[in-house]
Design an enzyme around this catalytic site. Structure first.
Site, PDB file in Angstrom:
ATOM      1  N   SER A   1       0.929  -1.156   0.070  1.00 29.78           N
ATOM      2  CA  SER A   1       0.056  -0.069  -0.075  1.00 29.78           C
ATOM      3  C   SER A   1       0.836   1.424   0.026  1.00 29.78           C
ATOM      4  O   SER A   1       2.134   1.249   0.270  1.00 29.78           O
ATOM      5  CB  SER A   1      -0.969   0.161   1.391  1.00 29.78           C
ATOM      6  OG  SER A   1      -1.386   1.134   1.750  1.00 29.78           O
TER       7      SER A   1
ATOM      8  N   TYR B   1      -3.418  -0.377  10.032  1.00 28.97           N
ATOM      9  CA  TYR B   1      -3.255  -0.469   8.570  1.00 28.97           C
ATOM     10  C   TYR B   1      -1.815  -0.400   8.154  1.00 28.97           C
ATOM     11  O   TYR B   1      -1.192  -1.103   7.546  1.00 28.97           O
ATOM     12  CB  TYR B   1      -4.180   0.336   7.938  1.00 28.97           C
ATOM     13  CG  TYR B   1      -4.252  -0.230   6.233  1.00 28.97           C
ATOM     14  CD1 TYR B   1      -4.971  -1.291   5.785  1.00 28.97           C
ATOM     15  CD2 TYR B   1      -3.923   0.886   5.346  1.00 28.97           C
ATOM     16  CE1 TYR B   1      -4.974  -1.387   4.364  1.00 28.97           C
ATOM     17  CE2 TYR B   1      -3.966   0.647   4.007  1.00 28.97           C
ATOM     18  CZ  TYR B   1      -4.538  -0.706   3.577  1.00 28.97           C
ATOM     19  OH  TYR B   1      -4.504  -0.921   2.445  1.00 28.97           O
TER      20      TYR B   1
HETATM   21  C1  GCO Z   1      -6.989   5.679   3.425  1.00 35.40           C
HETATM   22  C2  GCO Z   1      -6.991   4.414   2.239  1.00 35.40           C
HETATM   23  C3  GCO Z   1      -5.710   3.863   2.129  1.00 35.40           C
HETATM   24  C4  GCO Z   1      -5.849   2.931   0.778  1.00 35.40           C
HETATM   25  C5  GCO Z   1      -4.579   2.569   0.503  1.00 35.40           C
HETATM   26  C6  GCO Z   1      -3.741   3.436  -0.285  1.00 35.40           C
HETATM   27  O1  GCO Z   1      -7.825   5.319   4.216  1.00 35.40           O
HETATM   28  O2  GCO Z   1      -5.848   6.245   3.451  1.00 35.40           O
HETATM   29  O3  GCO Z   1      -8.052   3.634   2.451  1.00 35.40           O
HETATM   30  O4  GCO Z   1      -5.282   3.339   3.043  1.00 35.40           O
HETATM   31  O5  GCO Z   1      -6.870   2.298   0.763  1.00 35.40           O
HETATM   32  O6  GCO Z   1      -4.141   1.176   0.777  1.00 35.40           O
HETATM   33  O7  GCO Z   1      -2.481   2.617  -0.839  1.00 35.40           O
END
Ligand code: GCO
Length: 264
Positions: free
Chosen positions: A147, A160
């Protein structure tokens, strides 16, 4: 021949969580390059069946299995079943993932753990039984879906980002340990894509919507199909000496610090 370099004819690719979103787009790409597609989902059999039908409608050989990538026993049983029923897994794309947008000061430890369990530990759990077979056969391709958050922080996505940053290093370590067995392990780092996962921050008027368009040099949200080229490359013999890399498909976000509001 160029087309042979990128061909996946005769290959079987397992793409986790490919019932929708970027997983489905990448799986469609691999299928069109000739691979037999195996997908999984864990919540609803109906969702899996609907997705399998969509692949078939696109002229792609596809099968679906219901299991949870975070449950080691389920994963081991599923891998055995897939290899028996479909064939050796040549390509594994670890795409299944979740996000929770909660500021760190407010996030219960159990929720933090839930995110890490799916997005990081789940990749380890899913990959190991497949990698054991790949190592034994002396061939395999593994792609971990990283990501922007493997590199950057953002308010509210700390769990995340911690998991996706960890996944980048897990990718490099898998690559290191399995390279001499001819198993290549790479990552794809999508930028901001128009999917159901980003739907809550893409709605008209949400401050993130304009921010992302402005922050992305390409000036737009990505179309999930834009990920197909990188997925095919990293699944095919074209990438046989490429391992431990993260390919960012991000419209240029990581190349730049951004620009002041109002500047063209
Ligand atoms: C957020 C997004 C991200 C993405 C993605 C970016 O809330 O900033 O959802 O986390 O989904 O992974 O690369």
């Amino acid at each position: 021949m160029t087309s042979e370099l990128f061909s996946l004819k005769g290959k079987t690719a397992l793409i986790t969580g490919a019932t929708h979103g970027i997983g489905m787009a990448m799986a469609m790409g691999l299928g069109k390059a000739g691979a037999t597609i195996v997908i999984n989902g864990h919540s609803s059999q109906e969702k899996i069946d609907r997705a399998v039908q969509a692949y078939k409608d696109a002229g792609i050989r596809a099968q679906g299995y219901r299991f949870d990538v975070t449950d080691e026993n389920q994963v081991i049983a599923a891998v055995e079943k897939i290899e028996q029923e479909v064939g050796p897994i040549d390509v594994l794309v670890n795409n299944a993932g979740i996000i929770k947008r909660v500021p760190l000061l407010d996030m219960p430890v159990t929720e933090f753990e839930e995110v890490v369990k799916t997005d990081l530990t789940g990749v380890f759990t899913m990959t190991r039984p497949v990698a054991r077979k790949m190592v034994e056969r002396g061939a395999g391709k593994i792609i971990n879906i990283c990501s922007m958050m493997s590199e950057l922080g953002r308010n509210s996505v700390g769990a995340y980002a911690a998991a996706k940053g960890g996944l980048k290093m897990l990718t490099r370590n898998m690559a290191t340990e399995w390279a001499k067995h001819n198993v290549q392990v790479n990552g794809i780092g999508p930028g901001y894509f128009a999917t159901s996962q980003t739907e809550p921050i893409r709605v008209e008027g949400h401050p993130m919507n304009d921010f992302i368009v402005n922050r992305t040099p390409a000036g737009k949200w990505g179309d999930p199909d834009d990920l197909q080229g990188a997925a095919i490359f990293l699944s095919s013999s074209a990438s046989n000496f490429v391992t431990g890399q993260i390919v960012y498909v991000d419209g240029g976000i990581l190349a730049t610090i951004g620009r002041p509001a109002g500047e063209d």
